[in-house]
Design a protein around this motif. Structure first.
Motif, mmCIF file in Angstrom:
data_model
loop_
_atom_site.group_PDB
_atom_site.id
_atom_site.type_symbol
_atom_site.label_atom_id
_atom_site.label_comp_id
_atom_site.label_asym_id
_atom_site.label_seq_id
_atom_site.Cartn_x
_atom_site.Cartn_y
_atom_site.Cartn_z
ATOM 1 N N GLU A 159 34.479 51.347 36.309
ATOM 2 C CA GLU A 159 33.869 52.097 37.279
ATOM 3 C C GLU A 159 34.622 51.477 38.685
ATOM 4 O OE1 GLU A 159 32.058 54.468 37.268
ATOM 5 O OE2 GLU A 159 31.834 54.611 35.162
ATOM 6 N N VAL A 160 34.702 52.407 39.846
ATOM 7 C CA VAL A 160 35.429 52.011 41.015
ATOM 8 C C VAL A 160 35.168 50.780 41.445
ATOM 9 C CG1 VAL A 160 35.982 52.692 43.390
ATOM 10 C CG2 VAL A 160 35.745 54.510 41.250
ATOM 11 N N ASP A 161 33.557 50.606 41.419
ATOM 12 C CA ASP A 161 33.033 49.241 42.030
ATOM 13 C C ASP A 161 33.579 47.864 41.355
ATOM 14 O OD1 ASP A 161 31.330 49.701 40.150
ATOM 15 O OD2 ASP A 161 29.563 49.678 41.339
ATOM 16 N N ARG A 162 34.112 48.239 40.124
ATOM 17 C CA ARG A 162 34.435 47.237 39.097
ATOM 18 C C ARG A 162 35.964 46.757 39.168
ATOM 19 N NH1 ARG A 162 31.493 43.275 36.665
ATOM 20 N NH2 ARG A 162 32.643 43.467 34.708
ATOM 21 N N TRP A 163 36.667 47.839 40.044
ATOM 22 C CA TRP A 163 38.185 47.398 40.292
ATOM 23 C C TRP A 163 38.194 46.360 41.151
ATOM 24 C CZ3 TRP A 163 42.793 49.381 38.709
ATOM 25 C CH2 TRP A 163 42.630 50.357 37.585
ATOM 26 N N ARG A 164 37.943 45.172 40.729
ATOM 27 C CA ARG A 164 38.019 43.994 41.622
ATOM 28 C C ARG A 164 38.375 42.625 40.621
ATOM 29 N NH1 ARG A 164 32.426 43.601 44.861
ATOM 30 N NH2 ARG A 164 31.747 44.598 42.766
ATOM 31 N N VAL A 165 38.800 41.632 40.878
ATOM 32 C CA VAL A 165 38.952 40.371 40.226
ATOM 33 C C VAL A 165 37.480 39.792 39.775
ATOM 34 C CG1 VAL A 165 41.289 39.829 41.217
ATOM 35 C CG2 VAL A 165 39.179 38.745 42.403
ATOM 36 N N ALA A 166 37.567 39.151 39.023
ATOM 37 C CA ALA A 166 36.299 38.542 38.261
ATOM 38 C C ALA A 166 35.448 37.751 39.349
ATOM 39 C CB ALA A 166 36.585 37.710 36.808
ATOM 40 N N LYS A 167 36.362 36.971 39.985
ATOM 41 C CA LYS A 167 35.543 36.228 40.919
ATOM 42 C C LYS A 167 34.806 36.951 42.049
ATOM 43 C CE LYS A 167 36.512 32.541 44.332
ATOM 44 N NZ LYS A 167 37.749 31.549 44.926
ATOM 45 N N ASP A 168 35.216 38.280 42.328
ATOM 46 C CA ASP A 168 34.345 38.885 43.116
ATOM 47 C C ASP A 168 33.403 40.015 42.218
ATOM 48 O OD1 ASP A 168 36.023 37.915 45.302
ATOM 49 O OD2 ASP A 168 37.397 39.657 45.156
ATOM 50 N N GLY A 169 33.177 39.648 41.188
ATOM 51 C CA GLY A 169 32.186 40.643 40.300
ATOM 52 C C GLY A 169 33.078 41.571 39.595
ATOM 53 N N GLY A 170 34.239 41.834 39.524
ATOM 54 C CA GLY A 170 35.120 42.723 39.097
ATOM 55 C C GLY A 170 35.322 42.537 37.605
ATOM 56 N N SER A 171 36.245 43.456 37.047
ATOM 57 C CA SER A 171 36.583 43.459 35.476
ATOM 58 C C SER A 171 38.094 42.876 35.490
ATOM 59 C CB SER A 171 36.460 44.744 34.877
ATOM 60 O OG SER A 171 35.442 45.505 35.166
ATOM 61 N N PHE A 172 38.626 42.366 36.049
ATOM 62 C CA PHE A 172 39.961 41.741 36.274
ATOM 63 C C PHE A 172 40.386 40.498 36.391
ATOM 64 C CE2 PHE A 172 40.476 46.359 37.053
ATOM 65 C CZ PHE A 172 41.492 46.761 36.146
ATOM 66 N N ASP A 173 40.769 39.658 35.754
ATOM 67 C CA ASP A 173 41.013 38.279 35.625
ATOM 68 C C ASP A 173 41.859 37.933 36.930
ATOM 69 O OD1 ASP A 173 39.670 37.729 33.281
ATOM 70 O OD2 ASP A 173 41.464 38.014 32.171
ATOM 71 N N GLN A 174 41.640 36.856 37.340
ATOM 72 C CA GLN A 174 42.400 36.117 38.595
ATOM 73 C C GLN A 174 43.387 35.239 37.868
ATOM 74 O OE1 GLN A 174 39.243 36.302 39.289
ATOM 75 N NE2 GLN A 174 38.527 34.298 38.906
ATOM 76 N N PHE A 175 44.353 34.493 38.649
ATOM 77 C CA PHE A 175 45.207 33.510 38.093
ATOM 78 C C PHE A 175 44.351 32.081 38.329
ATOM 79 C CE2 PHE A 175 48.540 36.506 40.016
ATOM 80 C CZ PHE A 175 48.593 37.167 38.695
ATOM 81 N N THR A 176 44.844 31.110 37.732
ATOM 82 C CA THR A 176 44.160 29.888 37.935
ATOM 83 C C THR A 176 44.689 29.284 39.151
ATOM 84 O OG1 THR A 176 43.808 29.311 35.340
ATOM 85 C CG2 THR A 176 43.885 27.348 36.973
ATOM 86 N N GLY A 177 44.022 28.975 40.214
ATOM 87 C CA GLY A 177 44.624 28.514 41.515
ATOM 88 C C GLY A 177 44.817 29.384 42.391
ATOM 89 N N ALA A 178 44.874 30.775 42.080
ATOM 90 C CA ALA A 178 45.426 31.921 42.967
ATOM 91 C C ALA A 178 44.399 33.233 42.575
ATOM 92 C CB ALA A 178 47.063 32.276 42.499
ATOM 93 N N THR A 179 43.757 33.591 43.634
ATOM 94 C CA THR A 179 42.702 34.549 43.775
ATOM 95 C C THR A 179 43.268 35.715 44.588
ATOM 96 O OG1 THR A 179 40.954 33.252 43.213
ATOM 97 C CG2 THR A 179 40.648 35.462 43.802
ATOM 98 N N ILE A 180 44.062 35.550 45.733
ATOM 99 C CA ILE A 180 44.328 36.312 46.867
ATOM 100 C C ILE A 180 45.405 37.350 46.297
ATOM 101 C CG2 ILE A 180 45.383 36.748 49.077
ATOM 102 C CD1 ILE A 180 44.134 34.208 49.852
ATOM 103 N N THR A 181 46.486 36.828 45.664
ATOM 104 C CA THR A 181 47.425 37.823 45.064
ATOM 105 C C THR A 181 46.907 38.858 44.106
ATOM 106 O OG1 THR A 181 49.139 35.916 45.294
ATOM 107 C CG2 THR A 181 49.745 37.824 44.154
ATOM 108 N N PRO A 182 46.121 38.141 43.018
ATOM 109 C CA PRO A 182 45.655 39.568 42.039
ATOM 110 C C PRO A 182 44.709 40.347 42.588
ATOM 111 C CG PRO A 182 44.808 37.207 41.407
ATOM 112 C CD PRO A 182 46.092 37.054 42.597
ATOM 113 N N ARG A 183 43.903 39.785 43.642
ATOM 114 C CA ARG A 183 42.913 40.496 44.462
ATOM 115 C C ARG A 183 43.645 41.804 45.319
ATOM 116 N NH1 ARG A 183 40.123 36.774 48.064
ATOM 117 N NH2 ARG A 183 38.498 36.764 46.529
ATOM 118 N N ALA A 184 44.685 41.290 45.626
ATOM 119 C CA ALA A 184 45.543 42.338 46.422
ATOM 120 C C ALA A 184 46.104 43.476 45.562
ATOM 121 C CB ALA A 184 46.584 41.727 47.325
#
Length: 217
Positions: A159-184
């Motif tokens: 769902e559209v509101d799940r198009w976020r990284v996991a740290k923000d409550g979404g469905s996509f993984d972020q990188f260890t030590g890096a959230t801003i890049t995958p979030r963008a």
């Protein structure tokens, strides 16, 4: 003219010539560097086009089959650009949109997002970025498979509101030590899908309800 005055004049002329030559050298270097960067980006784009939509899946010249784009906030582009259209037997099988994520950790992240006629992601590739080596550069396919996590996804999956990284409550993984890049990047791909949904007819040249008909249908 007194010797001191001649010395001052010669020094002034020398400094002026030095400043002119230095400024010219810097300007020339900047132009050459920008041209080289643009060439590298275009080369990366050309390679990525066929990674996203392989040649065997369409029968047109993908690089020359384009649709003009005007600046749009959902794509992050601020000047005219173009989308590439893949066709097979005259029917569209995919579109590749140029997208710029403006909120990367170290600046803009340039992407190509491939989408099929039903709004499903065919593939995503990063063509240019300045993210931190060893952390943010994992958006590159040669550094990790993370960018492939978008393949097969669509608006509604998740769902559209799940198009976020996991740290923000979404469905996509972020990188260890890096959230801003995958979030963008996640946000930019989501916005590309929203743009496609709203401009499908313009991009593909057919109504949103049009689909390829099999013989006898």
């Amino acid at each position: 003219m007194a010797p001191i005055g001649e010395s001052i004049l010669r020094s002034a002329i020398g400094l002026g010539l030095f400043a002119t030559i230095t400024a010219g050298t810097i300007a020339a270097t900047q132009v050459l560097t920008e041209d080289r960067i643009d060439q590298q980006v275009r080369k990366a784009e050309a390679s990525a086009l066929y990674e996203i939509i392989p040649e065997q899946t369409h029968d047109n010249d993908l690089i020359s089959t384009t649709v003009p784009l005007t600046p749009h906030p959902l794509l992050g582009i601020r000047e005219p650009a173009q989308a590439w259209i893949a066709r097979n037997d005259g029917y569209p099988v995919g579109v590749i949109l140029p997208v710029v994520a403006r909120n990367g950790y170290s600046g803009d992240i340039r992407l190509l997002v491939g989408i099929d006629p039903d709004g499903e992601v065919l593939g995503v590739r990063v063509t240019s970025h300045r993210e931190t080596p060893g952390l943010g550069d994992k958006v590159e396919l040669r550094k990790s498979d993370w960018i492939r996590s978008f393949e097969g996804k669509a608006l509604g999956r998740p769902e559209v509101d799940r198009w976020r990284v996991a740290k923000d409550g979404g469905s996509f993984d972020q990188f260890t030590g890096a959230t801003i890049t995958p979030r963008a990047v996640v946000g930019a791909v989501r916005d590309a899908l929203l743009y496609f949904r709203d401009h499908r007819q313009q991009l593909l040249g057919e109504p949103a309800s049009a689909t390829k008909q099999e013989p006898g249908q």
